[in-house]
Write a protein that holds these residues in place. Structure first.
Motif, PDB file in Angstrom:
ATOM      1  N   THR A 104      88.710  -0.484 -44.711  1.00 52.52           N
ATOM      2  CA  THR A 104      89.911   0.072 -45.329  1.00 52.52           C
ATOM      3  C   THR A 104      91.083  -0.045 -44.365  1.00 52.52           C
ATOM      4  OG1 THR A 104      88.636   1.642 -46.656  1.00 52.52           O
ATOM      5  CG2 THR A 104      90.956   2.122 -46.336  1.00 52.52           C
ATOM      6  N   THR A 133      94.538   1.185 -43.140  1.00 54.56           N
ATOM      7  CA  THR A 133      95.429   2.347 -43.149  1.00 54.56           C
ATOM      8  C   THR A 133      96.501   2.104 -42.099  1.00 54.56           C
ATOM      9  OG1 THR A 133      93.596   3.806 -43.788  1.00 54.56           O
ATOM     10  CG2 THR A 133      95.582   4.849 -42.931  1.00 54.56           C
ATOM     11  N   TYR A 134      97.718   1.922 -42.561  1.00 54.65           N
ATOM     12  CA  TYR A 134      98.814   1.578 -41.646  1.00 54.65           C
ATOM     13  C   TYR A 134     100.028   2.433 -41.966  1.00 54.65           C
ATOM     14  CZ  TYR A 134     102.992  -1.039 -40.196  1.00 54.65           C
ATOM     15  OH  TYR A 134     104.223  -1.384 -39.696  1.00 54.65           O
ATOM     16  N   GLN A 135     100.477   3.208 -40.982  1.00 56.12           N
ATOM     17  CA  GLN A 135     101.647   4.062 -41.141  1.00 56.12           C
ATOM     18  C   GLN A 135     102.893   3.332 -40.657  1.00 56.12           C
ATOM     19  OE1 GLN A 135     102.114   7.449 -42.356  1.00 56.12           O
ATOM     20  NE2 GLN A 135     104.186   6.585 -42.266  1.00 56.12           N
ATOM     21  N   MET A 147      96.454  -2.743 -53.025  1.00 61.91           N
ATOM     22  CA  MET A 147      97.257  -2.216 -51.926  1.00 61.91           C
ATOM     23  C   MET A 147      98.290  -1.246 -52.464  1.00 61.91           C
ATOM     24  SD  MET A 147      99.535  -4.181 -48.995  1.00 61.91           S
ATOM     25  CE  MET A 147      98.116  -4.694 -48.024  1.00 61.91           C
ATOM     26  N   SER A 148      98.568  -0.165 -51.713  1.00 60.80           N
ATOM     27  CA  SER A 148      99.549   0.829 -52.126  1.00 60.80           C
ATOM     28  C   SER A 148     100.311   1.326 -50.907  1.00 60.80           C
ATOM     29  CB  SER A 148      98.863   2.016 -52.818  1.00 60.80           C
ATOM     30  OG  SER A 148      98.003   2.698 -51.902  1.00 60.80           O
ATOM     31  N   SER A 173     102.506   4.946 -49.812  1.00 64.61           N
ATOM     32  CA  SER A 173     102.825   6.310 -50.223  1.00 64.61           C
ATOM     33  C   SER A 173     104.310   6.583 -50.020  1.00 64.61           C
ATOM     34  CB  SER A 173     101.992   7.302 -49.406  1.00 64.61           C
ATOM     35  OG  SER A 173     102.484   7.374 -48.075  1.00 64.61           O
ATOM     36  N   LEU A 217     102.804   5.320 -45.863  1.00 67.39           N
ATOM     37  CA  LEU A 217     101.427   5.053 -45.466  1.00 67.39           C
ATOM     38  C   LEU A 217     100.859   3.960 -46.368  1.00 67.39           C
ATOM     39  CD1 LEU A 217      98.999   5.838 -43.679  1.00 67.39           C
ATOM     40  CD2 LEU A 217      98.320   7.443 -45.470  1.00 67.39           C
ATOM     41  N   LYS A 228      97.821   1.645 -47.666  1.00 68.61           N
ATOM     42  CA  LYS A 228      96.367   1.658 -47.775  1.00 68.61           C
ATOM     43  C   LYS A 228      95.910   0.470 -48.618  1.00 68.61           C
ATOM     44  CE  LYS A 228      95.220   6.559 -47.163  1.00 68.61           C
ATOM     45  NZ  LYS A 228      94.504   7.732 -47.737  1.00 68.61           N
ATOM     46  N   TRP A 229      94.751  -0.065 -48.210  1.00 63.22           N
ATOM     47  CA  TRP A 229      94.152  -1.168 -48.972  1.00 63.22           C
ATOM     48  C   TRP A 229      92.667  -1.225 -48.676  1.00 63.22           C
ATOM     49  CZ3 TRP A 229      93.543  -6.788 -47.331  1.00 63.22           C
ATOM     50  CH2 TRP A 229      93.083  -7.571 -48.410  1.00 63.22           C
ATOM     51  N   ASN A 230      91.850  -1.147 -49.713  1.00 61.97           N
ATOM     52  CA  ASN A 230      90.415  -1.326 -49.575  1.00 61.97           C
ATOM     53  C   ASN A 230      90.119  -2.819 -49.618  1.00 61.97           C
ATOM     54  OD1 ASN A 230      89.823   1.468 -49.517  1.00 61.97           O
ATOM     55  ND2 ASN A 230      89.922   1.574 -51.741  1.00 61.97           N
TER      56      ASN A 230
END
Length: 794
Positions: free
Chosen positions: A722, A724-726, A747-748, A750, A754, A756-758
């Motif tokens: 996964t 996770t990049y801020q 991919m999304s 927030s 933030l 996120k991508w699985n």
């Protein structure tokens, strides 16, 4: 000779002999005590065995603690460690082998702490002896050189050699971080004690420069730091904000194998109580905050000290200094460097900076590592730019960026070695020797690739540990004339190879960890570069962006440059243009040449005076003017943001030679605004100079509006994991919105930025080796920037 004179001479000889014997007794006793405390270390990995030296540094509750090097108990290939054994009285009839556990690894100092519960134990070597050290101090060197190779079916006998201190390497605070030794150290001595003639610990053997009598040792003070009881890091997390109050969770990581820490307290005081930033005392250590600072005890639980810090009574957001006080049984209490944090009392939790946690990584002696803070930096704490000069063991031939900006890899041709400079610690942390002075080097991510021209040997090293990861001969026919990697990527390198036909060169992609071609060589295609550029590569410099997606090829003579974008595993096309040298490929996708910022097509976008250096990460760039002054610009802008001072020693005349031209022909400058630093190579090439500079200060002092991204996405990610990049951005106006314009399915981003991508599993339909995404950031004032993500999928 008369009888009375003969008697006087005999009496003098007798007294001298007696005096020598009496002095020799304690010296011999010290040798015996050190010999008994020195152990032979064997480490079994999957399919291999490594050996080294260690020594007993302490005993607590029936457990013996042994010091050795980290690289002794860490596999060069990453193989799993299966067992660790230490042998007391090795090579003697009373040799005793015991199982040991790795209790702690200190990567910064290349030290490891082992523990074994099988006594009895000899007297340990006291690491707190504080032997006065200076150049020429005689040393006894204890160890097991070459391991078992000098024995016949038994554990090896100890070797006790002679040496002396030839140089003391000091940091900016004046403390010794490395001891240069003139003595006979060999493979197998690693981790062994170097002691004074009366048995006091001076250092721990760690490295030797090949084909020389020059070796290095870790100072005894670093060993004492490891067993004294320390705090290695501090985390502050602002968890609750309401009108007039701010609550923080506090967590300190403790390193305390001998249970010497008795109390940990967190001290806080408003920053307004200090007329200036708290400074260290002599020796680089910090004292306590103001006498009336508020104290909150932290609860001790195994490796942690935790607590809650509640701040109340303020009507507006307020800056505080936060500091740890660590009390110990035997050693003196120490204080960490005060950290400046902003507590929010507005009740608007959305104003808490992302990420919400402020972290500081401390050196093992409690001092903070500069640049290790995540979150808001204090403008007041960084207002005064400071230059730190770090002498080098020989003139540097080239400087390359690795670790996405944290590390600089130095080519030290006179020593046939690589040096690794840590910009956070502000010192040379590794010396990696090689077999020849004739070599090329490239760096990226956490590795360095070296090509030796004498035998076409390729080697890959981990720059953080110095461990050899791979070695093999080049898979490409011809002489390697150039290497290039992206500083944020450790997967691939581009090799420029000259074939049998004079002047004909081609580029090939190499997997730096396997040293195999990424694309099988094709005699008809001439490598991964367009065949039209083969002759153009001759006597040219090849550069790349941070992820080896764009190449720039330029000639110092003739002022010709070409830019090529990667398409799959090839770099097709490109247009040669008349562009003055030197030419650099920026992480923002633009090309930087003296006086101009250009697009990838080589066409100028706007003019900026001076020699231009793109900043690491792509948020900003630097202009060096002919008078030596330095000026900072935001990426994509031709309006100056502010001054960065002058190039150190710009007016000094360098000691030039035909093989090492004056530095200002090319100008070696590394600008990393996200880490608030510039690193210069002094004009004589014999030192690095690091300058602290705050991008935030420059932005806040500017009159115009701004929105700039100061974070970088990871260079690679594994399938099935996964992402996770801020995103971290700086804006003059509050409130930033984030919109994902395009990216891979799933991919999304927030509202706080933030990502996120699985990542799909390997072999999933549509999964490519690289993914791209574009995120638009827009401030409340309407300022807009595009943030590009290009991530390799492994």
């Amino acid at each position: 000779m008369c009888a009375s004179r003969r008697a006087r001479v005999f009496l003098l000889i007798f007294l001298v002999s007696l005096f020598s014997c009496r002095r020799g007794v304690p010296a011999q006793s010290a040798v015996e005590a050190t010999r008994r405390a020195t152990v032979f270390v064997t480490v079994n990995f999957s399919g291999t065995t490594a050996t080294g030296t260690g020594f007993l540094a302490g005993v607590h509750k029936g457990v013996g603690y042994v010091i050795t090097n980290r690289h002794v108990v860490t596999s060069e290939t990453g193989a799993a460690r299966e067992s660790v054994r230490v042998v007391f009285d090795s090579g003697t009839s009373s040799a005793r082998t015991t199982e040991a556990q790795v209790t702690f690894l200190d990567a910064e100092n290349d030290l490891a702490l082992l523990s074994t519960a099988r006594g009895p134990f000899p007297d340990p070597i006291n690491p707190h002896g504080k032997v006065p050290i200076s150049e020429t101090l005689p040393l006894n060197i204890f160890g097991f050189p070459f391991g078992r190779s000098l024995t016949a079916g038994k554990t090896p006998e100890i070797t006790i050699g002679k040496g002396s201190i030839s140089s003391l390497r000091r940091d900016e605070a004046g403390e010794v971080f490395a001891i240069q030794v003139d003595g006979d150290l060999n493979p197998g001595n690693s981790g062994g004690p170097l002691v004074s003639l009366d048995g006091g610990l001076v250092g721990v053997a760690v490295a030797k420069i090949a084909a020389s009598n020059i070796a290095f040792a870790i100072p005894a003070a670093r060993v004492a730091d490891l067993v004294n009881g320390q705090s290695s890091s501090l985390a502050l997390d602002e968890t609750e904000v309401s009108e007039g109050s701010s609550t923080w969770n506090v967590r300190a990581v403790l390193l305390d194998p001998l249970e010497k820490i008795t109390r940990v307290e967190v001290l806080t005081a408003p920053a307004s109580s200090f007329p200036r930033e708290p400074k260290p005392q002599s020796g680089g250590r910090y004292g306590p905050l103001l006498a009336d600072a508020r104290r909150v005890p932290l609860a001790r639980a195994a490796l942690w000290a935790t607590g809650t810090l509640a701040m109340t009574g303020m009507a507006v957001d307020t800056d505080y200094y936060v500091q740890l006080e660590v009390s110990r049984k035997e050693e003196a209490t120490f204080f960490t460097q005060p950290l400046r944090v902003t507590a929010h009392f507005s009740g608007d939790s959305g104003r808490v900076l992302r990420p919400g946690m402020l972290r500081a990584q401390f050196a093992s002696d409690g001092r903070v590592n500069k640049g290790a803070l995540a979150g808001k930096s204090s403008a007041a704490a960084e207002a005064d730019a400071r230059d730190t000069t770090v002498p080098l063991p020989c003139p540097v031939d080239d400087v390359l960026v690795a670790g996405d900006g944290r590390f600089l890899v130095l080519k030290l041709g006179d020593l046939s070695a690589l040096g690794v400079y840590d910009t956070e610690l502000k010192r040379l942390t590794r010396m990696i020797p090689g077999p020849s002075r004739n070599f090329l080097v490239a760096a990226g991510g956490d590795v360095a690739l070296v090509a030796y021209g004498d035998n076409q040997l390729l080697t890959t090293f981990d720059v953080t540990t110095g461990v050899l990861l791979a070695a093999d001969t080049s898979p490409f026919a011809g002489q390697i004339t150039g290497l290039v990697m992206g500083h944020a990527s450790s997967r691939e390198a581009l090799l420029v190879v000259r074939g049998k036909e004079a002047g004909l060169e081609a580029g090939y992609l190499l997997d730096v960890r396997t040293l195999k071609p990424v694309v099988p060589p094709d005699a008809n295609a001439g490598g991964v570069l367009d065949i039209r550029w083969s002759s153009f590569l001759h006597d040219a410099t090849v550069g790349a962006d941070s992820k080896l997606q764009t190449l720039v090829v330029w000639r110092d003579r003739g002022g010709t440059a070409a830019v090529m974008d990667r398409n799959g595993d090839r770099f097709p096309g490109g247009v040669a243009r008349n562009i003055p040298a030197p030419v650099f490929c920026g992480d923002d996708g633009r090309i930087y040449a003296p006086g101009s910022v250009l697009g990838r097509d080589g066409v100028p976008i706007f003019q900026v005076p001076g020699m231009l250096y793109p900043g690491v990460g792509g948020a900003s760039y630097l202009a060096l003017l002919p008078d030596g002054t330095l000026h900072v610009y935001l990426a994509g802008s031709s309006e100056e943001l502010g001054s960065a001072g002058t190039y150190p020693g710009w007016s000094d005349t360098p000691r030039a030679s035909p093989s090492r031209p004056p530095l200002d022909r090319r100008g070696l400058v590394v600008f990393d605004a996200s880490r608030n630093r510039i690193v210069f190579v002094r004009k004589d090439r014999e030192a690095l100079i690091q300058r602290d500079i705050s991008l935030m200060n420059l932005l806040e002092g500017s009159e115009g509006d701004y929105l700039v991204v100061v974070s970088s996405p990871p260079s690679s990610i594994r399938t099935g994991s996964t992402l996770t990049y801020q995103i971290q951005a700086l804006s003059k106006s509050s409130g930033i919105s984030y919109v994902l314009e395009f990216g891979p399915p799933g991919m999304s981003v927030s509202p706080s930025g933030l990502v996120k991508w699985n990542v799909p599993q390997r072999g999933s339909p549509g999964l490519s080796r690289e993914v791209s995404a574009v995120i638009t950031l827009r401030s409340a004032s309407g300022k807009q920037v595009f943030h590009n993500l290009r991530i390799s999928v492994e």
